[in-house]
Design an enzyme around this catalytic site. Structure first.
Site, PDB file in Angstrom:
ATOM      1  N   CYS A   1     -12.301  -9.640   2.072  1.00 33.73           N
ATOM      2  CA  CYS A   1     -10.969 -10.215   1.829  1.00 33.73           C
ATOM      3  C   CYS A   1     -10.779 -11.533   2.579  1.00 33.73           C
ATOM      4  CB  CYS A   1      -9.881  -9.223   2.222  1.00 33.73           C
ATOM      5  SG  CYS A   1      -9.869  -7.771   1.169  1.00 33.73           S
TER       6      CYS A   1
ATOM      7  N   HIS B   1      -3.334 -13.433   2.375  1.00 34.89           N
ATOM      8  CA  HIS B   1      -4.103 -12.479   1.574  1.00 34.89           C
ATOM      9  C   HIS B   1      -3.168 -11.347   1.166  1.00 34.89           C
ATOM     10  CE1 HIS B   1      -6.975  -9.696   0.159  1.00 34.89           C
ATOM     11  NE2 HIS B   1      -6.845  -8.870   1.181  1.00 34.89           N
TER      12      HIS B   1
ATOM     13  N   ASN C   1      -4.472  -6.038  -4.781  1.00 27.62           N
ATOM     14  CA  ASN C   1      -5.362  -6.751  -3.865  1.00 27.62           C
ATOM     15  C   ASN C   1      -6.631  -7.158  -4.620  1.00 27.62           C
ATOM     16  OD1 ASN C   1      -7.165  -7.575  -1.909  1.00 27.62           O
ATOM     17  ND2 ASN C   1      -6.912  -5.796  -0.583  1.00 27.62           N
TER      18      ASN C   1
HETATM   19  N1  COA Z   1      -0.426   8.479  -3.247  1.00 22.56           N
HETATM   20  C1  COA Z   1       0.156   9.429  -2.530  1.00 22.56           C
HETATM   21  N2  COA Z   1      -0.237   9.761  -1.288  1.00 22.56           N
HETATM   22  C2  COA Z   1      -1.243   9.048  -0.771  1.00 22.56           C
HETATM   23  C3  COA Z   1      -1.915   8.032  -1.477  1.00 22.56           C
HETATM   24  C4  COA Z   1      -1.466   7.756  -2.783  1.00 22.56           C
HETATM   25  N3  COA Z   1      -2.019   6.813  -3.540  1.00 22.56           N
HETATM   26  N4  COA Z   1      -2.869   7.505  -0.699  1.00 22.56           N
HETATM   27  C5  COA Z   1      -2.823   8.170   0.462  1.00 22.56           C
HETATM   28  N5  COA Z   1      -1.847   9.096   0.415  1.00 22.56           N
HETATM   29  C6  COA Z   1      -1.448  10.074   1.432  1.00 22.56           C
HETATM   30  C7  COA Z   1      -2.506  10.274   2.479  1.00 22.56           C
HETATM   31  O1  COA Z   1      -3.459  11.219   2.029  1.00 22.56           O
HETATM   32  C8  COA Z   1      -1.689  10.784   3.636  1.00 22.56           C
HETATM   33  O2  COA Z   1      -1.426  12.132   3.433  1.00 22.56           O
HETATM   34  P1  COA Z   1      -1.481  13.158   4.682  1.00 22.56           P
HETATM   35  O3  COA Z   1      -0.430  12.642   5.628  1.00 22.56           O
HETATM   36  O4  COA Z   1      -1.164  14.450   4.028  1.00 22.56           O
HETATM   37  O5  COA Z   1      -2.863  13.036   5.229  1.00 22.56           O
HETATM   38  C9  COA Z   1      -0.376  10.042   3.493  1.00 22.56           C
HETATM   39  O6  COA Z   1      -0.331   9.562   2.149  1.00 22.56           O
HETATM   40  C10 COA Z   1      -0.252   8.868   4.423  1.00 22.56           C
HETATM   41  O7  COA Z   1      -1.484   8.185   4.388  1.00 22.56           O
HETATM   42  P2  COA Z   1      -1.690   6.839   5.153  1.00 22.56           P
HETATM   43  O8  COA Z   1      -3.090   6.387   4.963  1.00 22.56           O
HETATM   44  O9  COA Z   1      -1.132   6.923   6.541  1.00 22.56           O
HETATM   45  O10 COA Z   1      -0.699   5.913   4.315  1.00 22.56           O
HETATM   46  P3  COA Z   1      -0.318   4.436   4.606  1.00 22.56           P
HETATM   47  O11 COA Z   1       1.117   4.295   4.678  1.00 22.56           O
HETATM   48  O12 COA Z   1      -1.139   3.846   5.714  1.00 22.56           O
HETATM   49  O13 COA Z   1      -0.784   3.720   3.237  1.00 22.56           O
HETATM   50  C11 COA Z   1      -2.610   2.376   2.487  1.00 22.56           C
HETATM   51  C12 COA Z   1      -2.142   3.770   2.824  1.00 22.56           C
HETATM   52  C13 COA Z   1      -4.086   2.423   2.091  1.00 22.56           C
HETATM   53  C14 COA Z   1      -1.790   1.851   1.324  1.00 22.56           C
HETATM   54  C15 COA Z   1      -2.395   1.464   3.726  1.00 22.56           C
HETATM   55  O14 COA Z   1      -2.917   2.098   4.870  1.00 22.56           O
HETATM   56  C16 COA Z   1      -3.050   0.131   3.586  1.00 22.56           C
HETATM   57  O15 COA Z   1      -2.658  -0.675   2.764  1.00 22.56           O
HETATM   58  N6  COA Z   1      -4.020  -0.147   4.456  1.00 22.56           N
HETATM   59  C17 COA Z   1      -4.717  -1.415   4.426  1.00 22.56           C
HETATM   60  C18 COA Z   1      -5.836  -1.277   3.454  1.00 22.56           C
HETATM   61  C19 COA Z   1      -6.365  -2.572   2.995  1.00 22.56           C
HETATM   62  O16 COA Z   1      -5.670  -3.533   2.916  1.00 22.56           O
HETATM   63  N7  COA Z   1      -7.625  -2.565   2.626  1.00 22.56           N
HETATM   64  C20 COA Z   1      -8.244  -3.693   1.997  1.00 22.56           C
HETATM   65  C21 COA Z   1      -8.833  -4.702   2.901  1.00 22.56           C
HETATM   66  S1  COA Z   1      -7.696  -5.835   3.510  1.00 22.56           S
END
Ligand code: COA
Length: 331
Positions: free
Chosen positions: A113, A255, A285
């Protein structure tokens, strides 16, 4: 001799999938509310049949050359930032070179990214040093080719796209300038966002394929935390190195990984939201394509004018992160 951006172009596939695709068609345990609230994403474009990283890159490149009023014969290097090449060998840039009918040198660059910000630094350095006069630089990613569509943690957050800029040597009195980037990497973060298998360390076997280890895996929460703090600190460091403040920035093009990452960083940096470009709601993204496509959209919307100072900032796998300013030289 300095480098300036003299043209931009973008390409998004026609195929559009809203969030409903994941919970209605694919049957994933997710919902509209969860995706919109946790990421800001409403819809994304995914490559259709026959579309690849290089076909998207070529489409963006053609638009960019047209915008700059340049022909392919003016280009003396093609650089593509990508983590999703059409094939491991050769580079996407060579496929682009062939499709455009160019005769210049061509290579890919991998910084996930951060590919656009890393690459712009490399390309501007090539131009400033006199080793190239006119470089076609493309950020392109075919993320759907490395996503596990059974995994709700990763499949919902990415889209496919390509964005191109032309970077040329210009005289000192030209209004545009690509300034120096401030870049960082911390390879101890590799395990938090990676494709485990398919390289020399873990060659593919039928069992690894069954386990889906050739797809992107991430610890979203860890990446999120590092992304917010990394972007805040690198933007502060970058502005200080340029001797400017947030008030000197006319447009911020971050980004597009998660709208909550963008807002958390912008609010802490006190960047007004109306100066920030957001495209993640429409395109998700798109990895190395997110900043150049957002820049091209901002231009089309009349949000950037000649003389404006534009700030890019990013965080991605590696970990890699960085910030860069350009002074805009186009009307
Ligand atoms: N729908 C519903 N629930 C989901 C889900 C989805 N698509 N994806 C994850 N969950 C669940 C998880 O399993 C977790 O459940 P649990 O508490 O029972 O274990 C819960 O939601 C919270 O998960 P968490 O990972 O803490 O959520 P979050 O608020 O951090 O959001 C992302 C997840 C991936 C959207 C977020 O962490 C993110 O954007 N991270 C950066 C990733 C990124 O940018 N990557 C690319 C490179 S820059």
């Amino acid at each position: 001799m300095k480098a300036a951006i003299t043209g931009t172009g973008r390409y998004f596939p026609e195929r559009e999938e809203t969030n409903a695709y994941f919970y209605e068609e694919l049957g994933l345990d997710t919902s509209e509310d969860w995706i919109v609230e946790r990421t800001g994403i409403r819809t994304r474009r995914l490559a259709g049949p026959g579309e690849t990283c290089s076909t998207m890159a070529v489409a963006a490149a053609r638009r960019c050359l047209q915008d700059a009023g340049r022909s392919v014969d003016d280009v003396d290097a093609i650089v593509v930032a990508t983590v999703t090449p059409d094939q491991p060998l050769p580079s996407v840039a060579c496929h682009v070179q062939a499709a455009l009918g160019a005769r210049c040198w061509a290579f890919d660059l991998v910084a996930a990214c951060s590919g656009f910000v890393y690459g712009l630094n490399v390309v501007a350095g090539m131009v400033e040093s006199g080793r190239a006069k006119c470089v076609l630089f493309i950020g392109a990613d075919h993320m759907s080719s490395i996503l596990d569509f059974r995994d709700r943690n990763t499949s919902i957050i990415f889209g496919d796209a390509a964005g191109a800029v032309l970077v040329e040597a210009v005289d000192d009195d030209h209004p545009g300038t690509v300034h120096r980037s401030t870049l960082h990497a911390d390879g101890t973060g590799a395990k938090h966002l990676q494709i485990p298998a398919g390289g020399g360390a873990m060659p593919l076997t039928p069992q690894l394929l069954d386990e889906g280890l050739h797809f992107v895996k991430q610890e979203g929460r860890v990446v999120f935390r590092h992304a917010v703090s990394g972007i805040i600190s690198v933007v502060r460091e970058h502005l200080a190195s340029e001797g400017i403040t947030v008030d000197d920035i006319d447009l911020f093009v971050p980004h597009q990984a998660n709208v909550r990452i963008i807002h958390a960083a912008m609010d802490r940096l006190k960047v007004p939201r109306d100066k920030t470009v957001i495209t993640i709601d429409r395109y998700a993204n798109t990895t190395a394509a997110s900043i150049p496509t957002a820049l091209d959209i901002a231009r089309e919307e009349g949000r950037v004018r000649c003389g404006d100072r534009v700030l890019f900032a990013t965080f991605g796998a590696g970990f890699t992160w960085g910030a860069q300013t350009v002074t805009w030289g186009l009307d």
